[in-house]
Motif scaffolding. Structure first.
Motif, PDB file in Angstrom:
ATOM      1  N   UNK A 118       0.855  -1.188   0.000  1.00  0.00           N
ATOM      2  CA  UNK A 118       0.000   0.000   0.000  1.00  0.00           C
ATOM      3  C   UNK A 118       0.894   1.242   0.000  1.00  0.00           C
ATOM      4  N   UNK A 119       1.552   1.533  -1.107  1.00  0.00           N
ATOM      5  CA  UNK A 119       2.567   2.600  -1.137  1.00  0.00           C
ATOM      6  C   UNK A 119       2.019   4.003  -0.926  1.00  0.00           C
ATOM      7  N   UNK A 120       0.716   4.205  -1.092  1.00  0.00           N
ATOM      8  CA  UNK A 120       0.149   5.546  -0.932  1.00  0.00           C
ATOM      9  C   UNK A 120      -0.129   5.888   0.527  1.00  0.00           C
ATOM     10  N   UNK A 121      -0.069   4.898   1.401  1.00  0.00           N
ATOM     11  CA  UNK A 121      -0.365   5.131   2.818  1.00  0.00           C
ATOM     12  C   UNK A 121       0.871   5.693   3.524  1.00  0.00           C
ATOM     13  N   UNK A 122       0.665   6.723   4.325  1.00  0.00           N
ATOM     14  CA  UNK A 122       1.751   7.300   5.112  1.00  0.00           C
ATOM     15  C   UNK A 122       1.803   6.605   6.466  1.00  0.00           C
ATOM     16  N   UNK A 123       2.972   6.058   6.799  1.00  0.00           N
ATOM     17  CA  UNK A 123       3.123   5.282   8.025  1.00  0.00           C
ATOM     18  C   UNK A 123       3.999   6.030   9.014  1.00  0.00           C
ATOM     19  N   UNK A 124       3.528   6.090  10.251  1.00  0.00           N
ATOM     20  CA  UNK A 124       4.292   6.690  11.344  1.00  0.00           C
ATOM     21  C   UNK A 124       4.616   5.597  12.349  1.00  0.00           C
ATOM     22  N   UNK A 125       5.906   5.391  12.616  1.00  0.00           N
ATOM     23  CA  UNK A 125       6.361   4.372  13.571  1.00  0.00           C
ATOM     24  C   UNK A 125       7.044   5.068  14.738  1.00  0.00           C
ATOM     25  N   UNK A 126       6.534   4.820  15.921  1.00  0.00           N
ATOM     26  CA  UNK A 126       7.106   5.389  17.147  1.00  0.00           C
ATOM     27  C   UNK A 126       7.621   4.258  18.017  1.00  0.00           C
ATOM     28  N   UNK A 127       8.900   4.325  18.381  1.00  0.00           N
ATOM     29  CA  UNK A 127       9.530   3.301  19.208  1.00  0.00           C
ATOM     30  C   UNK A 127       9.776   3.898  20.593  1.00  0.00           C
ATOM     31  N   UNK A 128       9.275   3.219  21.626  1.00  0.00           N
ATOM     32  CA  UNK A 128       9.365   3.817  22.955  1.00  0.00           C
ATOM     33  C   UNK A 128       9.305   2.749  24.032  1.00  0.00           C
ATOM     34  N   UNK A 129       9.330   3.197  25.289  1.00  0.00           N
ATOM     35  CA  UNK A 129       9.288   2.271  26.419  1.00  0.00           C
ATOM     36  C   UNK A 129       7.837   1.970  26.810  1.00  0.00           C
ATOM     37  N   UNK A 130       7.684   1.069  27.765  1.00  0.00           N
ATOM     38  CA  UNK A 130       6.338   0.617  28.144  1.00  0.00           C
ATOM     39  C   UNK A 130       5.494   1.767  28.712  1.00  0.00           C
ATOM     40  N   UNK A 131       6.116   2.623  29.502  1.00  0.00           N
ATOM     41  CA  UNK A 131       5.376   3.728  30.100  1.00  0.00           C
ATOM     42  C   UNK A 131       4.719   4.603  29.027  1.00  0.00           C
ATOM     43  N   UNK A 132       5.477   4.917  27.981  1.00  0.00           N
ATOM     44  CA  UNK A 132       4.933   5.747  26.910  1.00  0.00           C
ATOM     45  C   UNK A 132       3.920   4.977  26.071  1.00  0.00           C
ATOM     46  N   UNK A 133       4.137   3.671  25.917  1.00  0.00           N
ATOM     47  CA  UNK A 133       3.157   2.842  25.215  1.00  0.00           C
ATOM     48  C   UNK A 133       1.782   2.972  25.864  1.00  0.00           C
ATOM     49  N   UNK A 134       1.768   2.867  27.190  1.00  0.00           N
ATOM     50  CA  UNK A 134       0.501   2.949  27.915  1.00  0.00           C
ATOM     51  C   UNK A 134      -0.123   4.332  27.773  1.00  0.00           C
ATOM     52  N   UNK A 135       0.702   5.365  27.780  1.00  0.00           N
ATOM     53  CA  UNK A 135       0.186   6.724  27.598  1.00  0.00           C
ATOM     54  C   UNK A 135      -0.444   6.882  26.219  1.00  0.00           C
ATOM     55  N   UNK A 136       0.214   6.318  25.198  1.00  0.00           N
ATOM     56  CA  UNK A 136      -0.308   6.436  23.829  1.00  0.00           C
ATOM     57  C   UNK A 136      -1.636   5.714  23.677  1.00  0.00           C
ATOM     58  N   UNK A 137      -1.765   4.556  24.343  1.00  0.00           N
ATOM     59  CA  UNK A 137      -3.033   3.821  24.291  1.00  0.00           C
ATOM     60  C   UNK A 137      -4.122   4.616  24.995  1.00  0.00           C
ATOM     61  N   UNK A 138      -3.810   5.083  26.190  1.00  0.00           N
ATOM     62  CA  UNK A 138      -4.809   5.797  26.991  1.00  0.00           C
ATOM     63  C   UNK A 138      -5.267   7.076  26.316  1.00  0.00           C
ATOM     64  N   UNK A 139      -4.330   7.810  25.697  1.00  0.00           N
ATOM     65  CA  UNK A 139      -4.670   9.089  25.065  1.00  0.00           C
ATOM     66  C   UNK A 139      -5.149   8.927  23.630  1.00  0.00           C
ATOM     67  N   UNK A 140      -5.232   7.688  23.156  1.00  0.00           N
ATOM     68  CA  UNK A 140      -5.653   7.409  21.770  1.00  0.00           C
ATOM     69  C   UNK A 140      -4.756   8.128  20.770  1.00  0.00           C
ATOM     70  N   UNK A 141      -3.453   8.125  21.046  1.00  0.00           N
ATOM     71  CA  UNK A 141      -2.494   8.857  20.226  1.00  0.00           C
ATOM     72  C   UNK A 141      -1.883   7.985  19.128  1.00  0.00           C
ATOM     73  N   UNK A 142      -2.419   6.804  18.943  1.00  0.00           N
ATOM     74  CA  UNK A 142      -1.924   5.920  17.886  1.00  0.00           C
ATOM     75  C   UNK A 142      -3.060   5.002  17.465  1.00  0.00           C
ATOM     76  N   UNK A 143      -2.893   4.377  16.306  1.00  0.00           N
ATOM     77  CA  UNK A 143      -3.897   3.428  15.835  1.00  0.00           C
ATOM     78  C   UNK A 143      -3.726   2.069  16.484  1.00  0.00           C
ATOM     79  N   UNK A 144      -2.476   1.603  16.529  1.00  0.00           N
ATOM     80  CA  UNK A 144      -2.183   0.272  17.048  1.00  0.00           C
ATOM     81  C   UNK A 144      -0.881   0.305  17.835  1.00  0.00           C
ATOM     82  N   UNK A 145      -0.758  -0.625  18.787  1.00  0.00           N
ATOM     83  CA  UNK A 145       0.464  -0.762  19.587  1.00  0.00           C
ATOM     84  C   UNK A 145       0.934  -2.200  19.496  1.00  0.00           C
ATOM     85  N   UNK A 146       2.245  -2.388  19.313  1.00  0.00           N
ATOM     86  CA  UNK A 146       2.852  -3.718  19.378  1.00  0.00           C
ATOM     87  C   UNK A 146       3.651  -3.776  20.666  1.00  0.00           C
ATOM     88  N   UNK A 147       3.301  -4.727  21.537  1.00  0.00           N
ATOM     89  CA  UNK A 147       3.940  -4.792  22.845  1.00  0.00           C
ATOM     90  C   UNK A 147       3.921  -6.224  23.369  1.00  0.00           C
TER      91      UNK A 147
END
Length: 308
Positions: A118-147
């Motif tokens: 899907x070359x037309x899709x713009x992808x944003x990848x954020x690499x971080x620690x568990x604490x920030x992962x939880x913040x991103x989930x709670x604040x709905x700041x990402x579509x999906x989380x891999x953890x």
């Protein structure tokens, strides 16, 4: 000033035909209904939009100005409709994924493969620690989380999509590298460098050793797999890391994976999002892509709602 799209649509029809009757027929409305909407629109604007000269209808200067805005609004609405159709067909849009630092070793490759499809899709990848992962989930700041371990602090949907084996690594000149089927009791006596307390990896390692009647002999704690690999390679002690993090070191001959009985420790990687979040077509497509890859066919996919 309060204008509605319905009023603007009716106005544009009248202005195009310069006829209330033809506009009413086109919109399948009665002529009085059209006249009432135009009157309300003029009252809202505070200026007349049409003038009658004899039997002919003409636009006033205000009407001509409004017609220009209507045409631009119609164009933007058509653009919006096109954009939404492209999103539904996965030919445009954005995908925001946040991943645990350890998962970055394979997540970037998975996203690159998905991007090629899907070359037309713009992808944003954020690499971080568990604490920030939880913040991103709670604040709905990402579509999906891999953890690794899904959170218990709030409701999420967590889908297993890949195994995450934890293995014992050693410097290449360590005596245990020459042995096979090493008893876990021998490993338990060795100094070990592991992740910090509170991490999901550390919790799994300690639970595994206790389940087998041993305690972990911790010589050092480190907050990243890279630091653990470097410490082990330098000869500080043995270490336990995800097998996904060491392919380059094994290929370069900098580390060895020990053959230990009852190991590796099998954890799992989860694809996580808030349980109340409706995934976009793009996010759903990426989720489906992860779950359908051939090298994941041997993994039992299970869905679970993790609650407090």
């Amino acid at each position: 000033m309060h204008l509605t799209l319905r009023q603007l649509n009716i106005f544009q029809a009248v202005a195009t035909h310069l006829s209330f009757t033809r506009a009413a027929a086109e919109l399948h409305l009665t002529q009085p209904a059209v006249s009432m909407q135009i009157k309300q629109l003029e009252d809202n604007i505070g200026l007349p939009l049409f003038e009658h000269l004899g039997k002919s209808l003409f636009l006033t200067h205000a009407g001509e100005e409004l017609l220009g805005y209507c045409e631009r609004i119609s164009e933007q609405l058509r653009d919006a409709e096109d954009a939404f159709e492209k999103m539904k067909s996965l030919t445009c849009g954005k995908l925001k994924v946040t991943v645990a630092s350890t998962a970055n070793y394979f997540a970037a490759k998975l996203l690159a493969e998905f991007s090629q499809q899907h070359p037309e899709i713009k992808i944003s990848l954020k690499v971080t620690n568990r604490e920030q992962l939880l913040k991103d989930i709670k604040s709905n700041d990402c579509d999906l989380v891999i953890m690794g371990k899904p959170p218990a602090e709030f409701d999420v949907e967590a889908t297993v999509f890949m195994e995450n084996p934890l293995v014992v690594i050693a410097p290449v000149n360590h005596p245990l590298c020459r042995q096979s089927k090493i008893p876990l009791s021998v490993i338990a006596k060795e100094p070990m460098v592991v992740r910090e307390k509170g991490s999901g990896t550390r919790f799994s390692i300690e639970r595994f050793f206790l389940q087998h009647g041993h305690e972990l002999n911790v010589s050092a704690e480190m907050s990243a797999s890279e630091a653990i690999k470097q410490a082990v390679s330098a000869g500080l002690s043995l270490g336990i890391v995800s097998s996904h993090t060491i392919s380059l070191e094994l290929e370069a001959g900098k580390l060895k994976v020990l053959d230990v009985e009852d190991m590796p420790i099998i954890r799992h990687w989860y694809l996580v999002h808030r349980s109340d979040k409706a995934l976009s077509p793009i996010a759903q497509a990426f989720s489906n892509y992860l779950l359908s890859r051939n090298n994941h066919e041997d993994i039992e996919v299970e869905r679970q709602i993790v609650k407090m």
